[in-house]
Scaffold this active site. Structure first.
Site, PDB file in Angstrom:
ATOM      1  N   GLU A  92      42.026  55.937  40.152  1.00  0.00           N
ATOM      2  CA  GLU A  92      42.325  56.179  41.562  1.00  0.00           C
ATOM      3  C   GLU A  92      43.699  55.635  41.937  1.00  0.00           C
ATOM      4  OE1 GLU A  92      37.674  55.702  42.905  1.00  0.00           O
ATOM      5  OE2 GLU A  92      39.173  54.392  43.772  1.00  0.00           O
ATOM      6  N   CYS A 111      49.480  52.562  46.001  1.00  0.00           N
ATOM      7  CA  CYS A 111      48.663  51.567  45.304  1.00  0.00           C
ATOM      8  C   CYS A 111      48.165  52.222  44.013  1.00  0.00           C
ATOM      9  CB  CYS A 111      47.494  51.203  46.227  1.00  0.00           C
ATOM     10  SG  CYS A 111      46.210  50.260  45.433  1.00  0.00           S
ATOM     11  N   CYS A 118      37.373  48.010  34.978  1.00  0.00           N
ATOM     12  CA  CYS A 118      37.858  46.630  35.005  1.00  0.00           C
ATOM     13  C   CYS A 118      36.791  45.709  34.431  1.00  0.00           C
ATOM     14  CB  CYS A 118      38.187  46.210  36.435  1.00  0.00           C
ATOM     15  SG  CYS A 118      38.908  44.555  36.530  1.00  0.00           S
ATOM     16  N   CYS A 122      34.236  41.474  39.742  1.00  0.00           N
ATOM     17  CA  CYS A 122      34.179  40.846  41.072  1.00  0.00           C
ATOM     18  C   CYS A 122      32.998  41.418  41.865  1.00  0.00           C
ATOM     19  CB  CYS A 122      35.487  41.055  41.825  1.00  0.00           C
ATOM     20  SG  CYS A 122      36.896  40.338  40.954  1.00  0.00           S
ATOM     21  N   CYS A 125      33.223  44.650  44.357  1.00  0.00           N
ATOM     22  CA  CYS A 125      34.172  45.677  43.944  1.00  0.00           C
ATOM     23  C   CYS A 125      33.449  46.730  43.111  1.00  0.00           C
ATOM     24  CB  CYS A 125      35.284  45.034  43.128  1.00  0.00           C
ATOM     25  SG  CYS A 125      36.342  46.233  42.315  1.00  0.00           S
ATOM     26  N   CYS A 342      38.382  50.101  45.950  1.00  0.00           N
ATOM     27  CA  CYS A 342      38.769  50.569  44.629  1.00  0.00           C
ATOM     28  C   CYS A 342      37.527  50.884  43.815  1.00  0.00           C
ATOM     29  CB  CYS A 342      39.687  49.579  43.930  1.00  0.00           C
ATOM     30  SG  CYS A 342      38.925  48.249  43.070  1.00  0.00           S
TER      31      CYS A 342
HETATM   32  S1  SF4 Z   1      38.568  43.431  42.479  1.00  0.00           S
HETATM   33 FE1  SF4 Z   1      37.713  44.956  41.089  1.00  0.00          FE
HETATM   34  S2  SF4 Z   1      39.464  45.884  40.067  1.00  0.00           S
HETATM   35 FE2  SF4 Z   1      40.176  43.976  41.016  1.00  0.00          FE
HETATM   36  S3  SF4 Z   1      39.988  42.437  39.398  1.00  0.00           S
HETATM   37 FE3  SF4 Z   1      38.075  42.366  40.570  1.00  0.00          FE
HETATM   38  S4  SF4 Z   1      36.688  43.755  39.483  1.00  0.00           S
HETATM   39 FE4  SF4 Z   1      38.767  44.203  38.775  1.00  0.00          FE
END
Ligand code: SF4
Length: 371
Positions: A92, A111, A118, A122, A125, A342
């Protein structure tokens, strides 16, 4: 297999064109066609001799990421793109417009994603919950900017700022990210000022140290979200590997090496990390560092149970940080109605369950004005 033309430096083009018997200045023309004008065919490059174009076409691939889907906000200020890479991976990118204000010109910030998926996991996310695919190459990151810049060029505009805040932890793919920065700032390409490029990290300490040593004067934003290890371990699991003391010491090293002010992103979640006591702890944590705080009240999302604090509580948090001598900006997330966090657009497109709803790396905190 042909090499991705967007992945190549000017020096690599020079080696290639001279090996093909052409003058080195042809490499500069080629670089501008690929990186600034976003040429999608060799026929467009009319100032290059036809035999050279044919020889280059056998060695270089011109393709940009394919736009699978666009989702725009109602006010027309934000556009989110679902893009497909050559191997089918989906990522994205987001484009945001900031209108002219006082003496500041209109800005167009893009962005971009640095990884497909990833590994950081987190809590709030969608990308982190879906897991890691692979690192992107510099060419794939440059390609996101060039593709969106082409759209803007058709309207007589151009990309003015780039933030590495899309999918992925950019400092876990640091070599390719640094290469992307060099390509985007090259005077024959998009020529973006390094000060208009921001890298956002969730606190990947080895990458912060590498960035400090690299001497690239880009802006660095760090997503903290908690001022104690217990809470941060839950929200940002990389904290278990690199706890706050280690992270802050890497930020001190970064600031000693660069002298640059850091942006600290802090998502405010009602009843979790929004008390005045936590604000005081946060101020104490960064004592001696030159920082700018971006406070981002979380979007209300039923799946996570997260809700934003009341305006009075946000104000109280703000005041504690300001009283400690730090500039503070309170930001709203952009495009909350367009699967803006995201990983959400990809999750929606693939039918994967959505867990997130708020971001620290996607659209939230992307507003680069304060950095
Ligand atoms: S917010 Fe999402 S994309 Fe960013 S580092 Fe944490 S898990 Fe990865």
């Amino acid at each position: 297999m042909a090499t991705d033309a967007h992945n190549c430096t000017l020096e690599e083009y020079e080696q290639l064109v001279t090996a093909l018997g052409a003058e080195p200045y042809r490499a500069r023309q080629l670089f501008t066609w690929v990186h600034r004008k976003g040429a999608s065919s060799w026929e467009e490059m009319t100032d290059l001799p036809r035999p050279l174009r044919s020889a280059l076409a056998e060695r270089l691939e011109l393709s940009l990421p394919r736009v699978l889907r666009r989702a725009g906000s109602e006010d027309g200020m934000t556009m989110k793109y679902l893009l497909q890479l050559a191997d089918g991976e989906q990522i994205e990118a987001v484009r945001m417009r900031y209108p002219e204000k006082e003496r500041a010109r209109e800005r167009h910030t893009v962005c971009i994603s640095s990884q497909a998926g990833c590994a950081m996991g987190c809590l709030f996310c969608a990308t982190g919950q879906a897991g890691f695919g692979r690192n992107l190459t510099a060419g794939e990151m440059v390609g996101q900017v060039v593709a969106i810049n082409k759209e803007l060029q058709r309207a007589g505009r151009r990309v003015t700022h780039v933030v590495f805040m899309g999918m992925g932890e950019p400092l876990a793919n640091s070599e390719a990210v640094f290469q992307t920065v060099r390509l985007l700032s090259h005077s024959l390409g998009l020529h973006l000022s390094l000060r208009r490029i921001a890298i956002s990290t969730c606190g990947f300490v080895p990458g912060i140290q590498r960035l400090a040593a690299e001497g690239l004067p880009v802006r660095l934003a760090v997503s903290l979200h908690a001022a104690d290890d217990e809470l941060r371990n839950r929200l940002v699991p990389i904290n278990r590997r690199h706890p706050l003391a280690e992270l802050v010491s890497s930020l001190r090293y970064y600031q000693e090496m660069t002298g640059r002010r850091l942006t600290i992103a802090y998502t405010l979640i009602r009843g979790l990390n929004d008390s005045e006591q936590q604000a005081r702890r946060l101020a104490a944590l960064v004592q001696g560092l030159k920082v700018h705080f971006n406070l981002i009240p979380v979007n209300e999302v039923a799946e996570t149970g997260f809700a934003p604090p009341s305006p009075a509580r946000v104000q109280a948090f703000h005041q504690v940080l300001e009283a400690a001598g730090h500039p503070v900006t309170v930001r709203q997330t952009r495009g909350a109605g367009i699967a803006a966090a995201c990983g959400q657009l990809r999750a929606t497109a693939s039918g994967r369950p959505r867990r997130g709803g708020q971001v620290e790396s996607g659209v939230a905190g992307v507003s680069e004005g304060g950095r």
